[in-house]
Motif scaffolding. Structure first.
Motif, PDB file in Angstrom:
ATOM      1  N   GLN A 101      19.844  -5.249  -2.167  1.00 34.14           N
ATOM      2  CA  GLN A 101      20.307  -6.578  -1.790  1.00 34.14           C
ATOM      3  C   GLN A 101      19.431  -7.159  -0.684  1.00 34.14           C
ATOM      4  N   TRP A 102      19.018  -6.305   0.255  1.00 36.05           N
ATOM      5  CA  TRP A 102      18.127  -6.736   1.338  1.00 36.05           C
ATOM      6  C   TRP A 102      16.803  -7.236   0.767  1.00 36.05           C
ATOM      7  N   LEU A 103      16.282  -6.549  -0.255  1.00 37.50           N
ATOM      8  CA  LEU A 103      15.043  -6.980  -0.905  1.00 37.50           C
ATOM      9  C   LEU A 103      15.232  -8.316  -1.617  1.00 37.50           C
ATOM     10  N   ARG A 104      16.390  -8.502  -2.271  1.00 34.20           N
ATOM     11  CA  ARG A 104      16.661  -9.786  -2.927  1.00 34.20           C
ATOM     12  C   ARG A 104      16.605 -10.930  -1.927  1.00 34.20           C
ATOM     13  N   GLU A 105      17.201 -10.703  -0.761  1.00 38.31           N
ATOM     14  CA  GLU A 105      17.225 -11.756   0.252  1.00 38.31           C
ATOM     15  C   GLU A 105      15.834 -12.010   0.820  1.00 38.31           C
ATOM     16  N   LYS A 106      15.013 -10.987   0.882  1.00 38.42           N
ATOM     17  CA  LYS A 106      13.663 -11.158   1.441  1.00 38.42           C
ATOM     18  C   LYS A 106      12.716 -11.812   0.438  1.00 38.42           C
ATOM     19  N   TYR A 107      12.730 -11.327  -0.825  1.00 36.20           N
ATOM     20  CA  TYR A 107      11.732 -11.765  -1.798  1.00 36.20           C
ATOM     21  C   TYR A 107      12.251 -12.801  -2.795  1.00 36.20           C
ATOM     22  N   GLN A 108      13.558 -12.904  -2.958  1.00 38.10           N
ATOM     23  CA  GLN A 108      14.206 -13.845  -3.878  1.00 38.10           C
ATOM     24  C   GLN A 108      14.008 -13.469  -5.343  1.00 38.10           C
ATOM     25  N   THR A 109      12.765 -13.204  -5.769  1.00 34.68           N
ATOM     26  CA  THR A 109      12.511 -12.851  -7.168  1.00 34.68           C
ATOM     27  C   THR A 109      11.613 -11.613  -7.227  1.00 34.68           C
ATOM     28  N   VAL A 110      11.684 -10.905  -8.362  1.00 32.43           N
ATOM     29  CA  VAL A 110      10.826  -9.729  -8.530  1.00 32.43           C
ATOM     30  C   VAL A 110       9.379 -10.156  -8.692  1.00 32.43           C
ATOM     31  N   GLU A 111       9.144 -11.405  -9.148  1.00 34.58           N
ATOM     32  CA  GLU A 111       7.771 -11.902  -9.241  1.00 34.58           C
ATOM     33  C   GLU A 111       7.155 -12.022  -7.840  1.00 34.58           C
ATOM     34  N   THR A 112       7.942 -12.522  -6.892  1.00 38.00           N
ATOM     35  CA  THR A 112       7.450 -12.606  -5.514  1.00 38.00           C
ATOM     36  C   THR A 112       7.229 -11.215  -4.938  1.00 38.00           C
ATOM     37  N   LEU A 113       8.131 -10.295  -5.242  1.00 37.01           N
ATOM     38  CA  LEU A 113       7.958  -8.903  -4.806  1.00 37.01           C
ATOM     39  C   LEU A 113       6.642  -8.344  -5.335  1.00 37.01           C
ATOM     40  N   HIS A 114       6.358  -8.600  -6.605  1.00 37.15           N
ATOM     41  CA  HIS A 114       5.118  -8.104  -7.202  1.00 37.15           C
ATOM     42  C   HIS A 114       3.891  -8.752  -6.548  1.00 37.15           C
ATOM     43  N   ARG A 115       3.970 -10.045  -6.307  1.00 35.87           N
ATOM     44  CA  ARG A 115       2.823 -10.763  -5.741  1.00 35.87           C
ATOM     45  C   ARG A 115       2.513 -10.278  -4.324  1.00 35.87           C
ATOM     46  N   ARG A 116       3.537  -9.952  -3.575  1.00 36.32           N
ATOM     47  CA  ARG A 116       3.323  -9.583  -2.177  1.00 36.32           C
ATOM     48  C   ARG A 116       3.119  -8.083  -1.961  1.00 36.32           C
ATOM     49  N   THR A 117       3.505  -7.262  -2.920  1.00 42.82           N
ATOM     50  CA  THR A 117       3.367  -5.812  -2.738  1.00 42.82           C
ATOM     51  C   THR A 117       2.477  -5.150  -3.781  1.00 42.82           C
ATOM     52  N   GLY A 118       2.246  -5.843  -4.901  1.00 41.93           N
ATOM     53  CA  GLY A 118       1.497  -5.224  -5.990  1.00 41.93           C
ATOM     54  C   GLY A 118       2.333  -4.273  -6.817  1.00 41.93           C
ATOM     55  N   LEU A 119       3.621  -4.201  -6.560  1.00 49.41           N
ATOM     56  CA  LEU A 119       4.520  -3.291  -7.280  1.00 49.41           C
ATOM     57  C   LEU A 119       5.347  -4.105  -8.270  1.00 49.41           C
ATOM     58  N   ARG A 120       5.370  -3.659  -9.529  1.00 48.16           N
ATOM     59  CA  ARG A 120       6.028  -4.441 -10.576  1.00 48.16           C
ATOM     60  C   ARG A 120       7.313  -3.757 -11.033  1.00 48.16           C
ATOM     61  N   TYR A 121       8.410  -4.521 -10.986  1.00 51.18           N
ATOM     62  CA  TYR A 121       9.706  -4.081 -11.504  1.00 51.18           C
ATOM     63  C   TYR A 121      10.333  -5.257 -12.241  1.00 51.18           C
ATOM     64  N   SER A 122      11.106  -4.958 -13.294  1.00 50.58           N
ATOM     65  CA  SER A 122      11.713  -6.037 -14.076  1.00 50.58           C
ATOM     66  C   SER A 122      12.971  -6.577 -13.429  1.00 50.58           C
ATOM     67  N   ASP A 123      13.560  -5.798 -12.519  1.00 50.68           N
ATOM     68  CA  ASP A 123      14.788  -6.222 -11.853  1.00 50.68           C
ATOM     69  C   ASP A 123      14.906  -5.479 -10.528  1.00 50.68           C
ATOM     70  N   PHE A 124      15.585  -6.079  -9.565  1.00 49.81           N
ATOM     71  CA  PHE A 124      15.741  -5.413  -8.276  1.00 49.81           C
ATOM     72  C   PHE A 124      16.509  -4.097  -8.396  1.00 49.81           C
ATOM     73  N   GLU A 125      17.338  -3.989  -9.435  1.00 51.44           N
ATOM     74  CA  GLU A 125      18.089  -2.750  -9.616  1.00 51.44           C
ATOM     75  C   GLU A 125      17.178  -1.576  -9.973  1.00 51.44           C
ATOM     76  N   GLU A 126      15.960  -1.858 -10.370  1.00 51.12           N
ATOM     77  CA  GLU A 126      15.001  -0.798 -10.684  1.00 51.12           C
ATOM     78  C   GLU A 126      14.211  -0.338  -9.457  1.00 51.12           C
ATOM     79  N   VAL A 127      14.270  -1.108  -8.383  1.00 51.12           N
ATOM     80  CA  VAL A 127      13.448  -0.791  -7.215  1.00 51.12           C
ATOM     81  C   VAL A 127      13.998   0.458  -6.531  1.00 51.12           C
ATOM     82  N   PRO A 128      13.164   1.469  -6.306  1.00 48.41           N
ATOM     83  CA  PRO A 128      13.648   2.700  -5.666  1.00 48.41           C
ATOM     84  C   PRO A 128      13.654   2.587  -4.145  1.00 48.41           C
ATOM     85  N   ALA A 129      14.511   3.355  -3.537  1.00 48.99           N
ATOM     86  CA  ALA A 129      14.407   3.579  -2.091  1.00 48.99           C
ATOM     87  C   ALA A 129      13.359   4.674  -1.906  1.00 48.99           C
ATOM     88  N   PRO A 130      12.213   4.381  -1.284  1.00 53.90           N
ATOM     89  CA  PRO A 130      11.123   5.363  -1.196  1.00 53.90           C
ATOM     90  C   PRO A 130      11.593   6.675  -0.574  1.00 53.90           C
TER      91      PRO A 130
END
Length: 617
Positions: free
Chosen positions: A261-290
Motif C-alpha cells: 500500500q505504501w508503494l501504491r501511494e508513492k508510485y501510483q501505478t506499476v508503470e511509474t514503479l517500473h520507470r523509476r526502478t527498472g523493476l517490472r510487475y503487473s500489479d502491486f500485489e506481486e511486488v515482494p518485500a526484499p
C-alpha cells in the motif's frame, strides 16, 4: 538510508554549536531559569523494609507483591539515596529527582473469567510513590519489546498477530543479558490484542495521574513514551554490527500488505514503479518485500534482493586513535574524486575496552556513501587524513558494483589518488583500523530495498506518533511528552538499517526528543552536532551512562555539556535499593553499571561521585 551528516563540512560543526540554544533560556523577562533534573533509574523502589526483614520472603517479586498487598513501598530507601546525592532536597540549577518506570503490559492480571484486567493495586502503588517522594519525577511508560514480564506478555506471545516476523515467517527469539524480549508488532491497529492492552493501560495511567493533587502533578517533569521503539533482528544482544548478516523485521502478512500500500501511494501505478526502478510487475500485489541475499539464495526477481548494501549505501568506517589531535579532517575520495567529509568522534566502546592506551570511546569514523549512481565494475574508496603534515592515506578499500543479472563486471582498474604516505607511518601516535567494508566487497543496488527501508522507518515513526496521540487524547500534558529513543547512528560499527528509526529523531516531531546515551555518545562533538543540526531542543536523556574509567572528569564534563546544550532532564542508569539478599549472585553485563561508591566496573564509582558534585550547582 544515508547518513546525511557525513556530507557536511567539518567547519559547520563549530558554527552550528555556536548557535545552540542555552540550557536555561528565560521564559519571560522576570522568570527564573528552569533547573536541569537528574532523574536516575532506581531498581527496587517497590520493596518495603518489612519485606526486607521477613526471611520467609525469598525473592524480589514476592517482596514486591507482599509490600503491594500491605500498601507499602520503598519510598524511605529511595529518599535516603536521593538525599545522599543531593542533601537537603531539590534546589538550585541542578535538582535530583527520580525516574518511575511502569511496564504497561505488566500491570495486567487474569481475572476469574479469563479476562485480562489491570491490577489496580499496581497502579495505586506507582502513584503512591510519586506522592511519597517529594522530588521531581520522570514517568517512564514502558511498552516496547522490554515490556515482556508477567502473564499477559506470555499469553500475547501465543498469538502471531501481536508479533513481528522474520522473512521465513518465524518470530525472532530474543534476549538481552538473560532478559526475554518480545518483538511486538508496529502496526497501529487498535484491535490487535497487544495494542488494545497497551492503549488501555496508557489511558488508565493517564486517569491516575490526573487524580493526583495539583502540587504533586507539578513535580512531574516529563513522561517518556514506549521505550526504545525500533525494528528487531536476530541476536539482539550482539548482532547489530555491520559484519553480521542483515536479517530484518517485519515480514508479517500485515506488514507486507502495508508495504504494498505504501508503494501504491508513492508510485501510483506499476508503470511509474517500473520507470523509476527498472523493476517490472503487473500489479502491486506481486511486488515482494526484499528479503533474499542474491549471493546465497535463488531470486524470483531482482527486487527480492536485500542485504546491508542493497539500498545503494556503502558504509565505510573504522576507528582512529589520534591522541595528539594532529588530524583536522577526514575526506572520502572515490575513484580519485572528492566524495564527502567523513564523520568522526563516533562511539567505539569496544575499542576503548580492548586497548589500554585508548582513553576515549569516541574513536569511530564513518561515512555512508551512496554508490547507486556508479556504473558496474571495480571502484576504490580512499579515506584521506588532512593535517599540518599534508594529506595522508588513512585507509582504502576496493569494491565492486555488480550488474543485476550477475554478469561479469568490467575488469578495468579504478583511478585512485597516488603517492599518499600512510597516515600511521607519517603522523605521530596514530593508531587506526578500517572495519568495513571488506576488501572487494560486492554490492548490488536494488531500488526496492531502499523503499523497504524507508517503509520500515515509517512504521516506527507511525507507531510512536499513534502512541503520542493516544497519550494526548488520554489527557497527558503534551508539553511533557518525550520519546525514549536509541540513536544507532552514533555507533560507527552498527548497522542502522536494522533499527529503522531515523525519522523519529528529528526536531520537528510532535513529541519532544528523549535520546538514550551510553559510552562516548554521552559527550561527543558528533552527538552535539547531531542535536543541533536536527534542531532538537528541550530534549531529555532517559538513559545515560558514560561507562568510562580511564580519565578523571569525563562524567562531570558530560553532564555539564548537556546542561549547556538545553537538556531538560538526564536519567543516570542505574541505582539500586534492592537488598543484597534479593540480588542475583551471577554477574551480568548490566550489573557493571550499578552506580555506587564501591563499584569500579565501567567507572560506576566515578559516575556516582560526579553526580553528587554536579548536583551542588
Amino acid at each position: 538510508m544515508n547518513l546525511r551528516l557525513s556530507n557536511l563540512l567539518a567547519t559547520a560543526l563549530a558554527a552550528t554549536l555556536a548557535v545552540m540554544h542555552p540550557a536555561h533560556a528565560q521564559t519571560g523577562p522576570q522568570s527564573e531559569p528552569r533547573p536541569l533534573i537528574l532523574a536516575p533509574t532506581i531498581e527496587g523502589m517497590y520493596i518495603c523494609s518489612e519485606a526486607t526483614q521477613d526471611t520467609s520472603i525469598a525473592d524480589i517479586h514476592a517482596a514486591e507483591a507482599s509490600c503491594r498487598a500491605h500498601r507499602r513501598n520503598g519510598a524511605s530507601a529511595v529518599r535516603r539515596l536521593l538525599d545522599t546525592l543531593e542533601p537537603g532536597g531539590p534546589k538550585g540549577r541542578v535538582q535530583v529527582g527520580f525516574t518511575l518506570t511502569l511496564q504497561l503490559l505488566g500491570l495486567f492480571h487474569e481475572g476469574a473469567e479469563g479476562e485480562w484486567k489491570i491490577d489496580a493495586s499496581r497502579v495505586a502503588a506507582a502513584l503512591q510513590l510519586i506522592r511519597d517522594i517529594e522530588r521531581p519525577v520522570v514517568i517512564y511508560l514502558a511498552a516496547d519489546h522490554f515490556d515482556s514480564l508477567g502473564p499477559l506478555p506470555e499469553a500475547l506471545a501465543q498469538d502471531p498477530s501481536n508479533l513481528m516476523q522474520l522473512s521465513d515467517g518465524s518470530v525472532p527469539q530474543l534476549g538481552y543479558f538473560g532478559y526475554r524480549i518480545m518483538p511486538y508488532t508496529l502496526s497501529t491497529d487498535p484491535t490487535i490484542p497487544v495494542n488494545k492492552y497497551r492503549f488501555e493501560a496508557l489511558e488508565q495511567i493517564a486517569r491516575g495521574i490526573a487524580s493526583l493533587p495539583p502540587t504533586v502533578q507539578q513535580r512531574i517533569v516529563a513522561i517518556n513514551l514506549l521505550g526504545e521503539l525500533h525494528h528487531l533482528f536476530p541476536d539482539f544482544e550482539n548482532g547489530m554490527g555491520l559484519s553480521a548478516p542483515t536479517r530484518t523485521t517485519d515480514y508479517s502478512p500485515h506488514s507486507v500488505a502495508g508495504f504494498r500500500q505504501w508503494l501504491r501511494e508513492k508510485y501510483q501505478t506499476v508503470e511509474t514503479l517500473h520507470r523509476r526502478t527498472g523493476l517490472r510487475y503487473s500489479d502491486f500485489e506481486e511486488v515482494p518485500a526484499p528479503s533474499k541475499d542474491i549471493r546465497t539464495e535463488r531470486l524470483q526477481s531482482f527486487g527480492e534482493h536485500y542485504d546491508t548494501y542493497a539500498d545503494g549505501t556503502l558504509p565505510l568506517g573504522g576507528w582512529l586513535w589520534d591522541p595528539q589531535q594532529v588530524i583536522r579532517r577526514l575526506d572520502l575520495y572515490v575513484n580519485g574524486k572528492p566524495a564527502g567529509t567523513v564523520s568522526r568522534h563516533l562511539n567505539r566502546l569496544d575499542v576503548y575496552r580492548a586497548l589500554d592506551e585508548v582513553t576515549s570511546p569516541n574513536t569511530g569514523y564513518r561515512i555512508d556513501y551512496n554508490y547507486s549512481g556508479l556504473r558496474a565494475g571495480r571502484h576504490i574508496a580512499q579515506i584521506v587524513a588532512q593535517s599540518d603534515h599534508g594529506p595522508s592515506l588513512l585507509a582504502e578499500r576496493e569494491f565492486v558494483v555488480v550488474p543485476r543479472d550477475q554478469s561479469r563486471a568490467p575488469s578495468r582498474k579504478p583511478l585512485r589518488l597516488k603517492n599518499l604516505p600512510a597516515a600511521e607511518s607519517k603522523l605521530p601516535g596514530i593508531r587506526t583500523y578500517m572495519d568495513s567494508p571488506k576488501p572487494l566487497q560486492d554490492v548490488y543496488y536494488n531500488p526496492l530495498a531502499r523503499d523497504w527501508n524507508d517503509y520500515r522507518t515509517s512504521q516506527v515513526h507511525g507507531f510512536l506518533n499513534a502512541f503520542y496521540e493516544r497519550a494526548v487524547q488520554a489527557g497527558l500534558p503534551a508539553e511533557k511528552l518525550y520519546s525514549h529513543q536509541i540513536v544507532p547512528h552514533v555507533n560507527s560499527s552498527w548497522n542502522q538499517q536494522l533499527f529503522a528509526v531515523d525519522t523519529t529523531l528529528q526536531g520537528h516531531t510532535p513529541w519532544k526528543q528523549g535520546l538514550n546515551m551510553y559510552g562516548g555518545s554521552t559527550d561527543s562533538p558528533w552527538m552535539q552536532f547531531f542535536i543541533a543540526q536536527r534542531k532538537i531542543t528541550d530534549y531529555g536523556v532517559p538513559e545515560f551512562n558514560p561507562q568510562q574509567w580511564k580519565r578523571e572528569g569525563v562524567h562531570l564534563a558530560a553532564l555539564q555539556a548537556h546542561m549547556n546544550a538545553g537538556a531538560r532532564f538526564i536519567a543516570p542508569y542505574y541505582f539500586s535499593v534492592v537488598p543484597q539478599r534479593f540480588k542475583a549472585s551471577a554477574e551480568q553485563g548490566v550489573n557493571r553499571m550499578e552506580l555506587g561508591p564501591d563499584n569500579p566496573k565501567d567507572g560506576s564509582d566515578k559516575f556516582y561521585r560526579a553526580i553528587i558534585e554536579f548536583a551542588k550547582q
